[in-house]
Design a protein around this motif. Structure first.
Motif, PDB file in Angstrom:
ATOM      1  N   LEU A 348       0.822  -1.209   0.000  1.00 20.92           N
ATOM      2  CA  LEU A 348       0.000   0.000   0.000  1.00 20.92           C
ATOM      3  C   LEU A 348       0.858   1.262   0.000  1.00 20.92           C
ATOM      4  CD1 LEU A 348      -2.687  -1.167   2.590  1.00 20.92           C
ATOM      5  CD2 LEU A 348      -2.989  -0.997   0.121  1.00 20.92           C
ATOM      6  N   ASP A 349       1.946   1.257   0.768  1.00 17.42           N
ATOM      7  CA  ASP A 349       2.800   2.440   0.873  1.00 17.42           C
ATOM      8  C   ASP A 349       3.568   2.717  -0.407  1.00 17.42           C
ATOM      9  OD1 ASP A 349       1.943   2.763   3.453  1.00 17.42           O
ATOM     10  OD2 ASP A 349       3.699   1.835   4.379  1.00 17.42           O
ATOM     11  N   HIS A 350       3.820   1.672  -1.185  1.00 18.73           N
ATOM     12  CA  HIS A 350       4.573   1.828  -2.435  1.00 18.73           C
ATOM     13  C   HIS A 350       3.652   1.625  -3.632  1.00 18.73           C
ATOM     14  CE1 HIS A 350       7.653   0.841   0.618  1.00 18.73           C
ATOM     15  NE2 HIS A 350       8.423   1.658  -0.090  1.00 18.73           N
ATOM     16  N   TYR A 351       2.465   2.186  -3.519  1.00 19.03           N
ATOM     17  CA  TYR A 351       1.456   2.007  -4.557  1.00 19.03           C
ATOM     18  C   TYR A 351       1.881   2.675  -5.852  1.00 19.03           C
ATOM     19  CZ  TYR A 351      -2.945   2.468  -7.089  1.00 19.03           C
ATOM     20  OH  TYR A 351      -3.923   2.427  -8.043  1.00 19.03           O
ATOM     21  N   THR A 352       1.732   1.922  -6.955  1.00 21.13           N
ATOM     22  CA  THR A 352       1.988   2.434  -8.301  1.00 21.13           C
ATOM     23  C   THR A 352       0.790   2.088  -9.169  1.00 21.13           C
ATOM     24  OG1 THR A 352       4.376   2.089  -8.055  1.00 21.13           O
ATOM     25  CG2 THR A 352       3.530   2.399 -10.296  1.00 21.13           C
ATOM     26  N   ALA A 353       0.116   3.096  -9.685  1.00 20.35           N
ATOM     27  CA  ALA A 353      -1.080   2.861 -10.493  1.00 20.35           C
ATOM     28  C   ALA A 353      -0.767   1.960 -11.674  1.00 20.35           C
ATOM     29  CB  ALA A 353      -1.643   4.198 -10.980  1.00 20.35           C
ATOM     30  N   GLY A 354      -1.659   0.988 -11.926  1.00 22.45           N
ATOM     31  CA  GLY A 354      -1.468   0.074 -13.037  1.00 22.45           C
ATOM     32  C   GLY A 354      -0.577  -1.109 -12.721  1.00 22.45           C
ATOM     33  N   GLN A 355       0.048  -1.089 -11.539  1.00 15.08           N
ATOM     34  CA  GLN A 355       0.956  -2.185 -11.175  1.00 15.08           C
ATOM     35  C   GLN A 355       0.609  -2.791  -9.819  1.00 15.08           C
ATOM     36  OE1 GLN A 355       5.188  -1.222 -11.367  1.00 15.08           O
ATOM     37  NE2 GLN A 355       5.624  -2.613  -9.684  1.00 15.08           N
ATOM     38  N   SER A 356       0.224  -1.943  -8.875  1.00 13.74           N
ATOM     39  CA  SER A 356       0.037  -2.403  -7.496  1.00 13.74           C
ATOM     40  C   SER A 356      -1.323  -3.062  -7.244  1.00 13.74           C
ATOM     41  CB  SER A 356       0.206  -1.220  -6.526  1.00 13.74           C
ATOM     42  OG  SER A 356       1.521  -0.711  -6.593  1.00 13.74           O
ATOM     43  N   GLU A 357      -2.294  -2.851  -8.154  1.00 16.35           N
ATOM     44  CA  GLU A 357      -3.632  -3.373  -7.916  1.00 16.35           C
ATOM     45  C   GLU A 357      -3.636  -4.901  -7.717  1.00 16.35           C
ATOM     46  OE1 GLU A 357      -4.042   0.510  -9.975  1.00 16.35           O
ATOM     47  OE2 GLU A 357      -2.858  -1.306 -10.322  1.00 16.35           O
ATOM     48  N   GLU A 358      -2.929  -5.606  -8.577  1.00 22.07           N
ATOM     49  CA  GLU A 358      -2.895  -7.061  -8.474  1.00 22.07           C
ATOM     50  C   GLU A 358      -2.087  -7.510  -7.258  1.00 22.07           C
ATOM     51  OE1 GLU A 358      -4.808  -9.099 -10.201  1.00 22.07           O
ATOM     52  OE2 GLU A 358      -5.570  -7.237 -11.102  1.00 22.07           O
ATOM     53  N   GLU A 359      -1.057  -6.771  -6.912  1.00 17.03           N
ATOM     54  CA  GLU A 359      -0.262  -7.101  -5.722  1.00 17.03           C
ATOM     55  C   GLU A 359      -1.094  -6.943  -4.452  1.00 17.03           C
ATOM     56  OE1 GLU A 359       3.068  -4.522  -5.885  1.00 17.03           O
ATOM     57  OE2 GLU A 359       4.127  -5.666  -7.450  1.00 17.03           O
ATOM     58  N   ILE A 360      -1.921  -5.879  -4.411  1.00 20.04           N
ATOM     59  CA  ILE A 360      -2.793  -5.656  -3.255  1.00 20.04           C
ATOM     60  C   ILE A 360      -3.837  -6.770  -3.162  1.00 20.04           C
ATOM     61  CG2 ILE A 360      -4.588  -4.132  -2.333  1.00 20.04           C
ATOM     62  CD1 ILE A 360      -2.924  -1.770  -3.446  1.00 20.04           C
ATOM     63  N   LEU A 361      -4.416  -7.137  -4.311  1.00 19.34           N
ATOM     64  CA  LEU A 361      -5.382  -8.233  -4.335  1.00 19.34           C
ATOM     65  C   LEU A 361      -4.747  -9.520  -3.827  1.00 19.34           C
ATOM     66  CD1 LEU A 361      -8.035  -9.631  -5.103  1.00 19.34           C
ATOM     67  CD2 LEU A 361      -7.156  -9.822  -7.449  1.00 19.34           C
ATOM     68  N   GLU A 362      -3.559  -9.820  -4.273  1.00 17.36           N
ATOM     69  CA  GLU A 362      -2.874 -11.044  -3.849  1.00 17.36           C
ATOM     70  C   GLU A 362      -2.629 -11.051  -2.340  1.00 17.36           C
ATOM     71  OE1 GLU A 362       1.349 -13.430  -4.665  1.00 17.36           O
ATOM     72  OE2 GLU A 362       0.865 -11.614  -5.811  1.00 17.36           O
ATOM     73  N   GLN A 363      -2.200  -9.906  -1.796  1.00 12.42           N
ATOM     74  CA  GLN A 363      -1.901  -9.836  -0.374  1.00 12.42           C
ATOM     75  C   GLN A 363      -3.179  -9.913   0.472  1.00 12.42           C
ATOM     76  OE1 GLN A 363       1.417  -9.835   0.173  1.00 12.42           O
ATOM     77  NE2 GLN A 363       0.926 -10.330   2.302  1.00 12.42           N
ATOM     78  N   LEU A 364      -4.238  -9.262   0.011  1.00  9.26           N
ATOM     79  CA  LEU A 364      -5.517  -9.334   0.729  1.00  9.26           C
ATOM     80  C   LEU A 364      -6.097 -10.749   0.670  1.00  9.26           C
ATOM     81  CD1 LEU A 364      -7.224  -5.965  -0.294  1.00  9.26           C
ATOM     82  CD2 LEU A 364      -6.375  -6.603   1.966  1.00  9.26           C
ATOM     83  N   THR A 365      -5.877 -11.446  -0.440  1.00  9.92           N
ATOM     84  CA  THR A 365      -6.339 -12.833  -0.559  1.00  9.92           C
ATOM     85  C   THR A 365      -5.666 -13.709   0.488  1.00  9.92           C
ATOM     86  OG1 THR A 365      -6.710 -12.563  -2.936  1.00  9.92           O
ATOM     87  CG2 THR A 365      -6.518 -14.825  -2.099  1.00  9.92           C
ATOM     88  N   ILE A 366      -4.371 -13.518   0.663  1.00  9.47           N
ATOM     89  CA  ILE A 366      -3.636 -14.288   1.678  1.00  9.47           C
ATOM     90  C   ILE A 366      -4.171 -13.976   3.069  1.00  9.47           C
ATOM     91  CG2 ILE A 366      -1.382 -14.625   2.768  1.00  9.47           C
ATOM     92  CD1 ILE A 366      -0.115 -14.009   0.018  1.00  9.47           C
ATOM     93  N   CYS A 367      -4.405 -12.707   3.350  1.00  6.53           N
ATOM     94  CA  CYS A 367      -4.911 -12.304   4.669  1.00  6.53           C
ATOM     95  C   CYS A 367      -6.298 -12.888   4.938  1.00  6.53           C
ATOM     96  CB  CYS A 367      -4.965 -10.781   4.764  1.00  6.53           C
ATOM     97  SG  CYS A 367      -3.332  -9.998   4.823  1.00  6.53           S
ATOM     98  N   ARG A 368      -7.121 -12.968   3.901  1.00 11.70           N
ATOM     99  CA  ARG A 368      -8.445 -13.546   4.086  1.00 11.70           C
ATOM    100  C   ARG A 368      -8.365 -15.044   4.321  1.00 11.70           C
ATOM    101  NH1 ARG A 368     -12.992 -14.867  -0.349  1.00 11.70           N
ATOM    102  NH2 ARG A 368     -11.307 -16.314  -0.837  1.00 11.70           N
ATOM    103  N   GLU A 369      -7.523 -15.723   3.574  1.00 14.48           N
ATOM    104  CA  GLU A 369      -7.435 -17.179   3.668  1.00 14.48           C
ATOM    105  C   GLU A 369      -6.968 -17.645   5.036  1.00 14.48           C
ATOM    106  OE1 GLU A 369      -4.971 -18.320   0.408  1.00 14.48           O
ATOM    107  OE2 GLU A 369      -6.635 -18.301  -1.049  1.00 14.48           O
ATOM    108  N   VAL A 370      -6.130 -16.858   5.693  1.00 10.95           N
ATOM    109  CA  VAL A 370      -5.657 -17.257   7.025  1.00 10.95           C
ATOM    110  C   VAL A 370      -6.572 -16.734   8.132  1.00 10.95           C
ATOM    111  CG1 VAL A 370      -3.268 -17.378   6.245  1.00 10.95           C
ATOM    112  CG2 VAL A 370      -4.113 -15.258   7.296  1.00 10.95           C
TER     113      VAL A 370
END
Length: 467
Positions: A348-370
């Motif tokens: 989130l702190d190193h957000y780059t439009a067009g690049q970070s959206e999928e990284e944020i989704l991936e990290q939130l997916t991990i947080c939800r799964e655990v």
């Protein structure tokens, strides 16, 4: 007076003779017993999962009958008990029991009668809660489920999911199966699946008919939050039987749970009830369990718990162990959660439009799964970035991820629509507000009116913009 006395004596004699006649009619005849044993033998030979054992059991029964062993039993209750003892002397199968049929009362087969019978079944199911007798959170954030039976999945899945959802955020779980006599292998499979995040071969059932083996694997999806790492404890007793033993044995052999209590009843062979005659029936196992790890099952020996206690001490001892395990689990997960939050904050702190959206989704997916972040937690985070931190693009990425993680939630689409509207992307906002309304209608969401109001608002803005 003499005439009266003679009449009284005659009545006594007649009553005595009638009593003897009635007793003789109630007493089981030699022919009755012979026919019952012969029919029972045919049923075993035709259906019992072990044909060679069925034949030996038949020979044993016939030998006992010829020797006069069954002469002493003069009513169906004692005769059924004697037959059960005799067959189990050979097959040692605790599932195979001969019982007396309940009294039959002829009832008219009318529409009213059928409705009454259905209502009676529903009422019994409602009162029994499909076996889910009690679910609560004990001291130390330990989930406790007193499960009295494994009901059919087609009827009881909602009850199972509700019970598991209540315990979803606990740090240890206790399944009390001390009064559980078994039930559906599908429900056993379903509840086991809550405690594995990978596909696991739990058990197999071999069926004599068709010479087929059916495998039961943990399911990839359940109707609630999986708990693959939460410590699990199972309370057992000598009343724990059949499907309840399967659940216990599955978890024990997979090293997924600790069993506390007493050795279970020892019934591993599933089957069904068949009629011997108008008065008697027999439960005949037509299959047998095969564990993928031990290549055997618990038939006749039971499932032996790791920690043996008395029935009176079982719950207190299990709760004590679960509290200690929960404390250790909290310490372990806290460290893991801290790292997950650190990784998420970095994205989130190193957000780059067009690049970070999928990284944020991936990290939130991990947080939800655990189990670290749920739908509401992610939504709150999105509003923090939208309203407090004034970072609308990051907020949109969070809301977007939430719609992908929870596609059946009207609220997450409404929140995403709001973020898009605030940034001025009315076309994209309209699309998400419309999706929120569609889902709310489908789910009969109580906030439908609010979602429709938000949709109308963005439509109005679009209309004004065009003018």
């Amino acid at each position: 007076m003499k005439i009266v006395s003679r009449l009284s004596l005659l009545l006594v004699v007649l009553f005595f003779q009638m009593s003897i006649s009635t007793a003789q009619e109630l007493s089981l005849t030699e022919k009755y017993k012979e026919q019952a044993i012969q029919h029972l033998s045919r049923l075993m030979n035709d259906f019992y999962v072990f044909p060679e054992v069925a034949k030996k059991t038949e020979e044993h029964l016939l030998a006992q009958w010829k020797a006069g062993h069954f002469d002493q039993f003069t009513d169906d209750e004692s005769f059924a008990a004697a037959l059960t003892t005799s067959v189990q002397e050979i097959n040692h199968d605790k599932h195979m029991r001969i019982r007396v049929n309940p009294p039959y009362e002829a009832q008219p087969n009318t529409p009213e009668r059928r409705i009454e019978e259905r209502l009676d079944r529903l009422e019994r199911s409602r009162r029994g809660s499909y076996g889910f007798n009690n679910v609560e959170i004990l001291e130390g954030n330990v989930g406790y489920l007193d499960l009295r039976g494994f009901a059919g999945l087609e009827n009881a899945q909602a009850s199972a999911d509700a019970a598991m959802q209540l315990m979803a955020r606990t740090d240890a779980v206790i399944f009390d199966l001390s009064k559980n006599g078994g039930g559906s292998p599908r429900m056993v499979q379903y509840l086991c699946s809550y405690f594995f995040d990978q596909k696991v071969h739990l058990n197999s059932l071999y069926w004599r008919q068709g010479d087929e083996t059916e495998e039961f694997w943990s399911l990839e999806e359940v109707g609630g939050t999986k708990m693959p790492e939460v410590p699990l404890f199972i309370i057992t007793s000598d009343r724990t039987f059949s499907g309840a033993e399967e659940f216990s044995y599955n978890m024990q052999t997979q090293k997924r749970a600790t069993l506390v209590g007493q050795t279970t009843g020892g019934g591993a062979n599933p089957g069904g009830t068949r009629r011997i005659n108008d008065n008697l029936n027999v439960f005949i196992p037509v299959g047998r369990a095969i564990n993928p790890i031990t290549k055997t099952n618990w038939e006749g020996v039971g499932v032996v718990p790791e920690i043996v206690t008395t029935p009176e001490e079982a719950l207190a001892k299990t709760h004590e162990l679960a509290q200690a395990a929960a404390e250790a689990y909290r310490a372990e997960t806290k460290e893991k959660y801290q790292q997950l939050f650190a990784d998420l904050n970095s994205k989130l702190d190193h957000y780059t439009a067009g690049q970070s959206e999928e990284e944020i989704l991936e990290q939130l997916t991990i947080c939800r799964e655990v189990g670290l972040l749920g739908e509401g937690d992610i939504n709150i985070m999105g509003y923090e970035y939208l309203l407090e931190y004034k970072k609308p693009l990051i907020a949109e990425s969070i809301f977007r991820a939430n719609t992908l993680l929870h596609p059946n939630s009207a609220n997450v689409f409404d929140s995403y629509g709001e973020a898009l509207m605030m940034r001025g992307d009315l076309a994209a906002s309209l699309k998400n507000y419309q999706r929120a309304v569609d889902i709310a209608k489908e789910n009969q969401d109580r906030d439908l009116e609010l979602f429709e109001k938000n949709l109308a608002n963005v439509k109005q803005q679009l209309s004004e913009e065009k003018e």
